[in-house]
Design an enzyme around this catalytic site. Sequence first.
Site, short mmCIF file in Angstrom:
data_model
loop_
_atom_site.label_atom_id
_atom_site.label_comp_id
_atom_site.label_asym_id
_atom_site.label_seq_id
_atom_site.Cartn_x
_atom_site.Cartn_y
_atom_site.Cartn_z
N PHE A 1 36.35 41.00 80.72
CA PHE A 1 35.12 41.67 81.10
C PHE A 1 34.79 42.88 80.24
O PHE A 1 33.66 43.34 80.21
CB PHE A 1 35.17 42.07 82.58
CG PHE A 1 35.27 40.89 83.50
CD1 PHE A 1 34.21 40.01 83.65
CD2 PHE A 1 36.43 40.63 84.20
CE1 PHE A 1 34.29 38.91 84.48
CE2 PHE A 1 36.54 39.53 85.04
CZ PHE A 1 35.46 38.67 85.18
N ARG A 2 35.82 43.40 79.52
CA ARG A 2 35.58 44.55 78.64
C ARG A 2 35.08 44.14 77.26
O ARG A 2 34.57 44.96 76.52
CB ARG A 2 36.87 45.36 78.46
CG ARG A 2 37.31 46.15 79.66
CD ARG A 2 38.49 47.03 79.30
NE ARG A 2 38.87 47.90 80.40
CZ ARG A 2 39.71 47.58 81.36
NH1 ARG A 2 40.26 46.39 81.34
NH2 ARG A 2 40.01 48.42 82.32
N HIS B 1 45.85 48.05 89.43
CA HIS B 1 44.40 48.29 89.48
C HIS B 1 43.75 47.67 90.70
O HIS B 1 42.53 47.57 90.77
CB HIS B 1 43.73 47.76 88.21
CG HIS B 1 44.11 48.51 86.97
ND1 HIS B 1 43.93 48.02 85.70
CD2 HIS B 1 44.68 49.73 86.81
CE1 HIS B 1 44.37 48.90 84.82
NE2 HIS B 1 44.83 49.95 85.46
N CYS C 1 39.34 52.73 107.50
CA CYS C 1 40.52 52.31 108.27
C CYS C 1 41.44 51.37 107.50
O CYS C 1 42.54 51.05 107.98
CB CYS C 1 40.09 51.65 109.58
SG CYS C 1 39.31 50.02 109.39
N CYS D 1 35.36 49.65 112.39
CA CYS D 1 35.05 51.08 112.52
C CYS D 1 33.69 51.48 111.93
O CYS D 1 33.28 52.64 112.07
CB CYS D 1 36.16 51.91 111.87
SG CYS D 1 36.16 51.84 110.06
N SER E 1 48.18 42.29 77.23
CA SER E 1 47.61 43.63 77.44
C SER E 1 47.41 44.32 76.10
O SER E 1 48.31 44.31 75.24
CB SER E 1 48.52 44.48 78.33
OG SER E 1 48.01 45.81 78.43
N SER E 2 46.26 44.95 75.93
CA SER E 2 45.98 45.72 74.71
C SER E 2 46.71 47.05 74.70
O SER E 2 46.76 47.73 73.67
CB SER E 2 44.47 45.96 74.59
OG SER E 2 43.99 46.69 75.71
N ASN F 1 50.79 39.38 72.60
CA ASN F 1 49.37 39.71 72.67
C ASN F 1 48.69 39.23 71.40
O ASN F 1 49.28 39.26 70.31
CB ASN F 1 49.18 41.23 72.83
CG ASN F 1 47.76 41.58 73.25
OD1 ASN F 1 47.28 41.09 74.26
ND2 ASN F 1 47.09 42.42 72.48
#
Length: 259
Positions: free
Chosen positions: A42-43, A128, A139, A163, A201-202, A226
């Site tokens: 998504f980035r 995340h 709550c 709530c 992962s970057s 990667n």
Amino acid sequence: MTLITSLSEARDFLAKIYKDDRLRIVALTGAGISTESGIPDFRSPGGIWSRRQPVQYQDFISSEDARLEDWDRRFEMMDFFEKSEPNAAHEALTLLAQEDRLTCLITQNVDGLHQAADFPQDRLIEIHGNSTFATCLECGRRAGLDAQRAEVEAARSPRCDACGGLLKAAVISFGQQMPEAKLERAVQAARECDLFLVLGSSLVVHPAAQLPAVAVRSGAGLVILNGQETPLDSLATTVIRTPLAQTFANFGEENEQNL
């Protein structure tokens, strides 16, 4: 540092790791493990975040328009998540955990694919959060995302049935406080492992990007899988540049056949 770009060499290297049952392994996963399951990064250019700016947490709290924008974004992401399935890399991590080799899996992803691959929940740290369900900001009650569509389509922010508090996807938004207990647990796991694996992962998003360095300072080996260079490649003993799902295909099968 050894650089591996050959698929056969990468598989041979991972087979050696699998055969060494003395290793206490911790893994960190990022978007690259899920793109091969059909979930876009998504980035990246053209991704959701390049077309629609992320909603800041304080804006979510204070603005109805911001809340509706965030919910609309979550439904768009959910459509991708529901069509996706775990790949061989997800399944390999589950196998390592089931064999008591992988002591902890820290993921930056919010797509729920590790759970779909039956990874043990007690060894999983979603640093995340998780974007496949919602929680009440008052709550903490859990709620389904799809059940909120009617409210959002009526231009109303979903509210908790218990709530009346605001519901929000259970992901850590920009400007929202990171979960301290999860971070402390992740750091401790990094300090205690013999081998730290990075998959997809970057290593540019903090604080997760600091964890491999914590492991190295504590004496662990670091292996980074990667597609692109990362800022921590120089700390790694081995860097692998092959596609994750293909690299982990048939992972562990040789040992299973010998049982």
